[in-house]
Design an enzyme around this catalytic site. Structure first.
Site, PDB file in Angstrom:
ATOM      1  N   GLY A   1      41.140 -12.942 -21.774  1.00  0.00           N
ATOM      2  CA  GLY A   1      41.351 -12.773 -23.205  1.00  0.00           C
ATOM      3  C   GLY A   1      42.746 -12.227 -23.452  1.00  0.00           C
TER       4      GLY A   1
ATOM      5  N   GLN B   1      49.124  -7.853 -28.241  1.00  0.00           N
ATOM      6  CA  GLN B   1      49.579  -7.713 -26.857  1.00  0.00           C
ATOM      7  C   GLN B   1      50.857  -8.501 -26.588  1.00  0.00           C
ATOM      8  OE1 GLN B   1      45.440  -8.622 -25.213  1.00  0.00           O
ATOM      9  NE2 GLN B   1      46.297  -7.238 -23.672  1.00  0.00           N
TER      10      GLN B   1
ATOM     11  N   CYS C   1      42.553  -4.834 -18.419  1.00  0.00           N
ATOM     12  CA  CYS C   1      43.338  -5.191 -19.599  1.00  0.00           C
ATOM     13  C   CYS C   1      44.720  -5.631 -19.146  1.00  0.00           C
ATOM     14  CB  CYS C   1      43.440  -3.988 -20.537  1.00  0.00           C
ATOM     15  SG  CYS C   1      44.371  -4.338 -22.047  1.00  0.00           S
ATOM     16  N   LEU C   2      45.189  -6.736 -19.698  1.00  0.00           N
ATOM     17  CA  LEU C   2      46.508  -7.251 -19.333  1.00  0.00           C
ATOM     18  C   LEU C   2      47.634  -6.311 -19.775  1.00  0.00           C
ATOM     19  CD1 LEU C   2      46.010 -11.045 -20.148  1.00  0.00           C
ATOM     20  CD2 LEU C   2      45.891  -9.905 -17.917  1.00  0.00           C
TER      21      LEU C   2
ATOM     22  N   HIS D   1      36.231  -6.291 -26.689  1.00  0.00           N
ATOM     23  CA  HIS D   1      37.485  -5.805 -26.108  1.00  0.00           C
ATOM     24  C   HIS D   1      38.680  -6.350 -26.897  1.00  0.00           C
ATOM     25  CE1 HIS D   1      40.153  -4.865 -22.507  1.00  0.00           C
ATOM     26  NE2 HIS D   1      40.894  -5.706 -23.196  1.00  0.00           N
ATOM     27  N   GLU D   2      38.681  -7.658 -27.141  1.00  0.00           N
ATOM     28  CA  GLU D   2      39.815  -8.262 -27.850  1.00  0.00           C
ATOM     29  C   GLU D   2      39.854  -7.822 -29.310  1.00  0.00           C
ATOM     30  OE1 GLU D   2      42.116  -9.497 -26.099  1.00  0.00           O
ATOM     31  OE2 GLU D   2      40.906  -9.604 -24.287  1.00  0.00           O
TER      32      GLU D   2
ATOM     33  N   HIS E   1      41.611  -4.570 -29.741  1.00  0.00           N
ATOM     34  CA  HIS E   1      43.072  -4.671 -29.784  1.00  0.00           C
ATOM     35  C   HIS E   1      43.573  -4.860 -31.215  1.00  0.00           C
ATOM     36  CE1 HIS E   1      44.506  -4.529 -25.685  1.00  0.00           C
ATOM     37  NE2 HIS E   1      43.584  -5.393 -25.281  1.00  0.00           N
TER      38      HIS E   1
END
Length: 151
Positions: A44, A49, A92-93, A134-135, A138
């Site tokens: 994701g 991000q 997480c990226l 999660h997304e 953000h």
């Protein structure tokens, strides 16, 4: 095109994102976000991000197993959450090499627009539900670090 992914503690990651007014204008950005997510490699990626403070994310929870199921969510909303909870180790990226145990509802129902501007509604459970949540976090400036629970 592969885009740079912002890293914690970049302040953009803590911003409340603005609604998208024209979904169809995002085609190029969405393609770049998928390229970036698959290259990272993640499941994701949210617009903040990559430095875009808008309510958009892309996800594909199955591609690492060999089947791509890309999903675009614009202006997503969670309509309901199950009382049953699940605990997963999430990565997480934007927080590289720091997985965190996070407890979230095991099932959710959500509504969103796709890349054509069509309204969608769907139910998600298990890992898919965790990924959506999660997304969506953000988009509200929330990171997995805010949910860390004991392993």
């Amino acid at each position: 095109m592969i885009l740079p992914i912002l890293q914690h503690p970049d302040p953009m990651l803590r911003q409340l994102c603005q609604p998208v007014l024209d979904a169809q204008s995002l085609a190029g950005l969405i393609a770049d976000m998928f390229d970036t997510m698959y290259d990272a490699p993640g499941r994701g990626l949210a617009a903040p991000q990559i430095g875009k403070p808008i309510r958009l994310f892309v996800m594909d929870t199955t591609w690492k197993e060999g089947t791509r199921t890309p999903v675009v969510m614009i202006n997503p909303e969670i309509l309901s959450r199950s009382p049953e909870m699940q605990r997963n180790e999430e990565g997480c990226l934007s927080i590289v090499d720091h997985p965190v145990w996070v407890e979230r509802p095991a099932r959710i129902e959500a509504m969103w627009m796709d890349e054509t501007g069509s309204l969608k509604r769907g139910s998600f459970e298990g890992f898919d539900a965790a990924c959506v949540q999660h997304e969506m976090d953000h988009l509200d400036g929330v990171l997995i670090l805010d949910y860390e629970v004991a392993a």
